[in-house]
Design a protein around this motif. Structure first.
Motif, PDB file in Angstrom:
ATOM      1  N   VAL A  68     137.867  10.455  44.204  1.00  0.00           N
ATOM      2  CA  VAL A  68     138.270   9.995  42.862  1.00  0.00           C
ATOM      3  C   VAL A  68     137.737   8.601  42.596  1.00  0.00           C
ATOM      4  N   SER A  69     137.804   7.716  43.617  1.00  0.00           N
ATOM      5  CA  SER A  69     137.387   6.317  43.424  1.00  0.00           C
ATOM      6  C   SER A  69     135.905   6.224  43.069  1.00  0.00           C
ATOM      7  N   ALA A  70     135.072   7.031  43.716  1.00  0.00           N
ATOM      8  CA  ALA A  70     133.642   6.985  43.422  1.00  0.00           C
ATOM      9  C   ALA A  70     133.376   7.388  41.972  1.00  0.00           C
ATOM     10  N   ARG A  71     134.064   8.411  41.494  1.00  0.00           N
ATOM     11  CA  ARG A  71     133.857   8.855  40.112  1.00  0.00           C
ATOM     12  C   ARG A  71     134.366   7.809  39.115  1.00  0.00           C
ATOM     13  N   ILE A  72     135.555   7.217  39.403  1.00  0.00           N
ATOM     14  CA  ILE A  72     136.103   6.199  38.492  1.00  0.00           C
ATOM     15  C   ILE A  72     135.194   4.984  38.457  1.00  0.00           C
ATOM     16  N   GLY A  73     134.636   4.585  39.621  1.00  0.00           N
ATOM     17  CA  GLY A  73     133.721   3.447  39.642  1.00  0.00           C
ATOM     18  C   GLY A  73     132.500   3.695  38.769  1.00  0.00           C
ATOM     19  N   ALA A  74     131.946   4.909  38.842  1.00  0.00           N
ATOM     20  CA  ALA A  74     130.794   5.227  38.008  1.00  0.00           C
ATOM     21  C   ALA A  74     131.177   5.231  36.525  1.00  0.00           C
ATOM     22  N   GLN A  98     124.262  11.683  31.506  1.00  0.00           N
ATOM     23  CA  GLN A  98     123.672  12.845  32.176  1.00  0.00           C
ATOM     24  C   GLN A  98     123.351  12.512  33.629  1.00  0.00           C
ATOM     25  N   LEU A  99     122.872  11.292  33.881  1.00  0.00           N
ATOM     26  CA  LEU A  99     122.607  10.892  35.269  1.00  0.00           C
ATOM     27  C   LEU A  99     123.895  10.888  36.080  1.00  0.00           C
ATOM     28  N   LEU A 100     125.011  10.381  35.478  1.00  0.00           N
ATOM     29  CA  LEU A 100     126.302  10.383  36.190  1.00  0.00           C
ATOM     30  C   LEU A 100     126.744  11.813  36.469  1.00  0.00           C
ATOM     31  N   ARG A 101     126.528  12.722  35.490  1.00  0.00           N
ATOM     32  CA  ARG A 101     126.925  14.117  35.698  1.00  0.00           C
ATOM     33  C   ARG A 101     126.124  14.749  36.822  1.00  0.00           C
ATOM     34  N   GLU A 102     124.802  14.465  36.870  1.00  0.00           N
ATOM     35  CA  GLU A 102     123.981  15.035  37.932  1.00  0.00           C
ATOM     36  C   GLU A 102     124.382  14.509  39.300  1.00  0.00           C
ATOM     37  N   SER A 103     124.903  13.254  39.356  1.00  0.00           N
ATOM     38  CA  SER A 103     125.278  12.668  40.648  1.00  0.00           C
ATOM     39  C   SER A 103     126.637  13.167  41.127  1.00  0.00           C
ATOM     40  N   PHE A 104     127.585  13.338  40.195  1.00  0.00           N
ATOM     41  CA  PHE A 104     128.951  13.643  40.611  1.00  0.00           C
ATOM     42  C   PHE A 104     129.426  15.008  40.154  1.00  0.00           C
ATOM     43  N   GLY A 105     128.680  15.669  39.304  1.00  0.00           N
ATOM     44  CA  GLY A 105     129.094  16.972  38.847  1.00  0.00           C
ATOM     45  C   GLY A 105     130.029  16.872  37.655  1.00  0.00           C
TER      46      GLY A 105
END
Length: 727
Positions: A68-74, A98-105
């Motif tokens: 969760v922390s990695a996604r919130i940080g992004a 889109q780049l964030l979506r490709e990295s974290f889904g």
């Protein structure tokens, strides 16, 4: 020696039965110990399993927190981008999303604070978008908008993909306000990744629940048959990055089965040992019973003799016990005699103390009343009878509530019961500052102070109340409060009167100064003009008349100079024409010239642009004038400094500092020091304060602080500087 059985004693049992019972009693702790050990083993095994479950739950929670922390940080980095501030840059912002979506889904949603989607990475640009869904539990978007902090929401059904989703939100804070929110919407199945990283024993289950206990993700490690009973207690750990929890469940059979088998084996072992111990005890009791019978029977028969040493010793002990008994009886009689003498002395001492207490009880000026557990009065002193206007006999037997006004009786009974339950020995009745009231038997209420004590004597509860009538004290307090109010009112009226007097005095000075300036000075000037004209026209007897005219001119100039000085003292023209800062500089220069003491006046730029009203300007000028007079009379100073500066946002400060001999505290509080009192009253009349800082040998500083009046104005706004050309 003959021993007679006491009437009514229990029926005797044989020694063999007694010893058998003793053996059974001795074996009973062993059985109890076995049960305790078995239970302890069960508890220890359960604790071990619980500890393992707690570690697994914490590991799983840490993995989910990291996820969760990695996604919130992004999301926070995306929310902090300046591209979100201009709608023209939202296309570039969508590319970053889109780049964030490709990295974290998942999908990235950009929405405003009203819940309208601005773009959705899973929907083509410029396509119609539904509003943000509202989950049944926590809404990540609403919490982020409301708190200004990142948030994680509960599981909800996605309006576009139509499957369970979880939203993580980061607010876009601009100038302390949330302008938009960025969300990462992911499938609930995505959270199986951190759960899969946890090593899970066979048959165990780990679940991720949201704040409403709805299932987000679950991982099971089923047994060989695939059927697992999770009826045992579970272990729960709350996440730090989201209001979710991780629950680890352990199969019931994994804990109970091995424990039950171990307990049965331990129980059988202990029971076998107990049976062997009981059999040995029974054989030993039979032999010991025969030996004891030899002590009870005739000792002359050889068949009745025993080889047990303890029995032989017992026969000798019985003989010695008979002798010891006779000695003990004599010792007890002597002890009883001494005890009776001590009791007689104690009774005498008790009577003396009772007399002393009775004297205190009868002569006490406060009312003392004792009541029983039913709250009926059993004893009262004469002061109580006098206070309640009756006799001692009239008080005894009355309920204590009879002495309490009707409106307080229910609360009084509850307080008495609560005090008895606390077990305390004494306390003050009511609370500090409470208005306790009592009721005389003639119906008059009066205020009291009261204390209560609680004792138990001979199985009876006794409550003793000490009451003090404070009617006179309350009357004196009311009078004192009234006097204080009147004194404060008188002081306010006196201050108003003194302020009015100062204002009248200033007006009178202004009038006198105007008359001196407009009348006397003009007359003197006319005399000078006429004397000059006469001097020019003089022809006869010039040597005789000219000295007289010169003398008239000299006297007129002196009178004119004195008049100007008086006018300046009464109402300085420079104060009205050039303003307060210039007036203080003129005052300092005149003081230095007259007293030969170095004196300077300073002010800052803010004060230079102020135009003070008459009350404030007069106050500051007169305080400075009086302070310089005090310096000339008492200070023996070499240097004086007048400083007029701004203090804070809405006040000015005038300080008069000298390096003279100073003054002690006694001189400052001398009531005959009218100069200091006058300065202080001037400051109060102008709405300010005056303070004096001084000590012997360290000089003196007089400080006046005045608020800036609403009528004061500046150049270009509410404050305007005095223009020297106005003169």
């Amino acid at each position: 020696m003959q021993i007679e059985a006491n009437v009514g004693t229990p029926r005797p049992i044989t020694l063999q039965r007694f010893l058998t019972a003793v053996v059974l009693i001795c074996v009973a702790p062993l059985l109890i110990l076995a049960a305790v050990l078995a239970a302890d083993r069960v508890r220890e095994s359960r604790n071990e399993t619980t500890q393992v479950a707690e570690r697994l739950a914490k590991n799983a929670a840490a993995a989910v927190d990291q996820h969760v922390s990695a996604r919130i940080g992004a999301l926070q980095m995306l929310a902090g981008s300046s591209l979100a501030d201009d709608p023209a840059d939202w296309g570039t912002l969508r590319a970053d999303a889109q780049l964030l979506r490709e990295s974290f889904g998942g999908q990235v949603v950009f929405a405003d604070t009203e819940g309208r989607m601005r773009f959705h990475t899973g929907v083509p640009p410029r396509s119609p978008l539904p509003p943000l869904p509202q989950p049944q539990g926590r809404s990540a978007a609403q919490i982020a908008i409301r708190t200004g902090e990142p948030a994680a929401g509960d599981v909800f059904l996605g309006p576009i993909v139509k499957k369970p989703l979880v939203a993580l939100a980061a607010p876009g804070v601009r100038q302390g306000r949330v302008d938009f929110v960025v969300l990462n919407v992911v499938s609930a199945e995505d959270f199986m990744q951190p759960l899969n990283r946890v090593s899970l024993p066979t048959g165990w289950r780990v679940s991720l629940l949201d704040s409403g206990q709805a299932l987000v993700a679950r991982r099971e490690s089923a047994g060989p048959d695939g059927q697992v009973d999770y009826s045992s207690a579970h272990t729960k750990v709350v996440l730090t990055q989201a209001p979710w929890s991780v629950v680890v469940e352990v199969p019931a059979g994994e804990i109970d089965g091995p424990l039950v088998r171990a307990s049965i084996l331990l129980t059988l072992t202990v029971l076998t040992t107990a049976v062997v111990a009981v059999a040995g005890g029974l054989l030993a009791s039979q032999r010991l019973a025969r030996a004891v019978q030899s002590v009870a029977g005739p000792v002359s028969l050889p068949a009745r003799r025993t080889r047990i040493k303890e029995v032989i010793d017992l026969q000798q002990v019985l003989h010695a016990a008979a002798q010891d008994r006779e000695l003990a009886v004599a010792t007890r009689l002597e002890r009883d005699r001494k005890h009776a003498e001590a009791m007689a002395q104690s009774v005498a001492d008790l009577q003396i103390r009772e007399g002393q207490l009775r004297g205190i009880f009868e002569s006490a000026t406060d009312a003392i009343i004792t009541c029983d557990a039913t709250h009926r009065i059993v004893m009262a002193n004469p002061a109580a009878a006098q206070m309640f206007r009756t006799t001692v006999e009239g008080l005894v037997g009355l309920p204590l509530a009879r002495l309490v006004p009707d409106r307080f009786r229910a609360r009084h009974d509850n307080a008495m019961e609560a005090f008895a339950r606390t077990g305390a020995t004494s306390r003050t009745m009511g609370v500090v500052g409470a208005n306790l009231r009592a009721l005389r038997l003639d119906g008059e209420e009066f205020p009291i102070d009261a204390g209560i004590s609680h004792v138990q004597h001979a199985g009876h509860e006794l409550f003793t109340v000490i009451i003090r009538d404070i009617t006179e004290r309350r009357r004196a307090e009311r009078d004192m409060r009234r006097y204080h109010v009147e004194l404060a009112r008188s002081q306010r009226e006196l201050r108003h009167l003194m302020a009015a007097q100062v204002q009248v005095q200033e007006e009178e000075r202004k009038r006198i100064a105007r008359e001196l300036h407009d009348d006397l000075q003009q007359s003197i000037a006319a005399i000078l003009l006429d004397a000059g004209t006469a001097k020019e026209l003089l022809t006869a007897d010039r040597p005789v008349v000219e000295p007289l005219l010169l003398n008239v001119t000299k006297l007129a100039n002196a009178v004119l100079t004195s008049t100007r000085r008086i006018v300046e003292d009464l109402r300085p023209q420079v104060l009205e024409v050039l303003g307060l800062p210039t007036a203080l500089e003129t005052l300092a220069a005149a003081f230095a010239n007259r007293m030969k003491i170095e004196c300077e006046a300073m002010h800052d730029d803010f004060v230079a642009g102020l135009q003070f009203d008459d009350l404030q300007a007069n106050c500051l000028y007169r305080v400075a004038q009086e302070a310089l007079n005090n310096v000339a009379k008492h200070a023996h100073a070499q240097h004086v400094c007048l400083t007029l500066v701004r203090q804070g946002e809405s006040s000015v400060r005038l300080s008069i500092t000298d390096d003279g001999v100073g003054m002690n505290e006694g001189a400052r509080v001398n009531r005959r020091s009218f100069g200091l009192l006058g300065m202080e009253e001037r400051a109060r009349a102008a709405g300010g304060t005056l303070s004096v800082t001084s000590s012997r040998g360290a000089g003196t500083t007089i400080t006046v602080v005045l608020p800036i009046s609403d009528t004061v104005s500046t150049a270009g706004g509410p404050v305007r500087a005095a223009d020297p050309q106005d003169a």
